[in-house]
Design an enzyme around this catalytic site. Sequence first.
Site, mmCIF file in Angstrom:
data_model
loop_
_atom_site.group_PDB
_atom_site.id
_atom_site.type_symbol
_atom_site.label_atom_id
_atom_site.label_comp_id
_atom_site.label_asym_id
_atom_site.label_seq_id
_atom_site.Cartn_x
_atom_site.Cartn_y
_atom_site.Cartn_z
ATOM 1 N N GLY A 187 0.812 -1.212 0.000
ATOM 2 C CA GLY A 187 0.000 0.000 0.000
ATOM 3 C C GLY A 187 0.844 1.260 0.000
ATOM 4 N N SER A 228 -3.701 -2.761 -0.716
ATOM 5 C CA SER A 228 -2.640 -3.551 -0.086
ATOM 6 C C SER A 228 -3.174 -4.952 0.176
ATOM 7 C CB SER A 228 -2.227 -2.888 1.228
ATOM 8 O OG SER A 228 -1.317 -3.714 1.912
ATOM 9 N N CYS A 266 1.996 1.667 14.790
ATOM 10 C CA CYS A 266 3.077 2.585 14.451
ATOM 11 C C CYS A 266 4.284 1.792 13.985
ATOM 12 C CB CYS A 266 3.403 3.394 15.694
ATOM 13 S SG CYS A 266 4.804 4.458 15.503
HETATM 14 N N1 PLP Z 1 -2.770 3.140 3.965
HETATM 15 C C1 PLP Z 1 -3.467 2.762 5.043
HETATM 16 C C2 PLP Z 1 -4.795 3.401 5.315
HETATM 17 C C3 PLP Z 1 -2.976 1.785 5.901
HETATM 18 O O1 PLP Z 1 -3.682 1.416 6.970
HETATM 19 C C4 PLP Z 1 -1.720 1.198 5.601
HETATM 20 C C5 PLP Z 1 -1.128 0.182 6.515
HETATM 21 O O2 PLP Z 1 -1.233 0.275 7.714
HETATM 22 C C6 PLP Z 1 -1.024 1.623 4.457
HETATM 23 C C7 PLP Z 1 -1.583 2.591 3.663
HETATM 24 C C8 PLP Z 1 0.295 1.034 4.087
HETATM 25 O O3 PLP Z 1 0.129 -0.225 3.479
HETATM 26 P P1 PLP Z 1 1.340 -1.285 3.439
HETATM 27 O O4 PLP Z 1 1.519 -1.778 4.838
HETATM 28 O O5 PLP Z 1 0.880 -2.355 2.514
HETATM 29 O O6 PLP Z 1 2.531 -0.563 2.911
#
Ligand code: PLP
Length: 379
Positions: free
Chosen positions: A74, A196, A319
């Site tokens: 993500g 993701s 975190c």
């Molecule tokens: N965006 C949101 C809303 C998330 O909750 C997260 C992960 O916690 C991410 C992006 C990042 O995704 P990834 O862990 O696959 O890099």
Amino acid sequence: MSPPRPTLYLDWNATAPLRPQARAAVLAVLDAPGNPSSVHGAGRRARDLVERARTQVAALVGASTDRLVFTSGGTEANALGLRALSDGVDVLLVSAIEHDAVLQTARAGAVPVEVWPVTADGVADLDWLERRLARGDRPAVALMLANNETGVIQPVAQAAALVRAAGGRLHVDAVQAAGKIAIDLAALGADTLALSAHKLGGPQGAGALAFAAGVRPTPLWRGGGQEQGLRPGTENVAAIAGFGAAAEAARAALSDASAQAAWRDAAAARLKAAGARIMGEAVPRLPNTLCLAAPGWPSDRQVMWLDLGGVQVSAGAACSSGKVRPSPVLEAMGQGALAPCALRASGGYDTDPSHWSAFADLWLDGYARVTARQRTEVA
Ligand code: PLP
């Protein structure tokens, strides 16, 4: 030695356990590797797996397979999406509750960033957006579909209409929403949409950016011509195949959402009766997420109490440093005083009512002890 206490996992927004279908798909690839760029049989088999996964993931969000690029997760999908929309714009308007993957990427870029405030319920303030867009400069806008801490679903389609009318473009981080609520890229009006795998029961380390017709992402780095030249590097075939299988299973299970929400709400009602504050309870939320604050009971102590009792939840977002820090999301909601005592519980495809009630029992026991101690101290 006493036998290990069974643990109960209610931290699905941090990462979801691998779905059995995803596990099977990953293992099948690990046992028969191939490079999708190779022309021989093993390569062609790997290519087929990647393309099958592309169809499965695209179907989850109503995207076209021609406009869906696999990434490492993500975070990278958000970076690719923001980059795609940033060329030639005057300002990036970023909601105050975006994940760091969006906020920090936006801040690290060359385009000036303005933070778009949210209401006390944690909903991006559309009146503010309308007023800001009336200034007439060329914006790119970022609004997540659902917040990772509160689960609050954002008014993306309304925002998209405003942004479009102002000649701007919209990036949507759908990482937490995907697989939990139905998503249609065109109906949302998003230009780019980040996903993701590990939030919906696929493996960690895979993600995707879906984009609308007319958008042409710029690769974040250079290399081979994989993924239409938009994301160079040999594809992570096992993770992508697992992502596809998870996306298909998640899509088939979308109708289970209302039961999940009812179990979550039953637990929330008990906690509320004992004095907890439920975040975003008056607005639409993801069916699996419960964010609460317990005045007088610090987040890290709540997490530890529950962990010792065998229930795994988190203090707001997971975190990256592993430390508990007051939630910027609750601060953005004007709930800064409650942020140090916030907690997030989140369920998933194999969570059942007994999990939510066991969580509530244990939490209530802990909170009763905390409030009893406070009464003694005051007396
Ligand atoms: N965006 C949101 C809303 C998330 O909750 C997260 C992960 O916690 C991410 C992006 C990042 O995704 P990834 O862990 O696959 O890099």
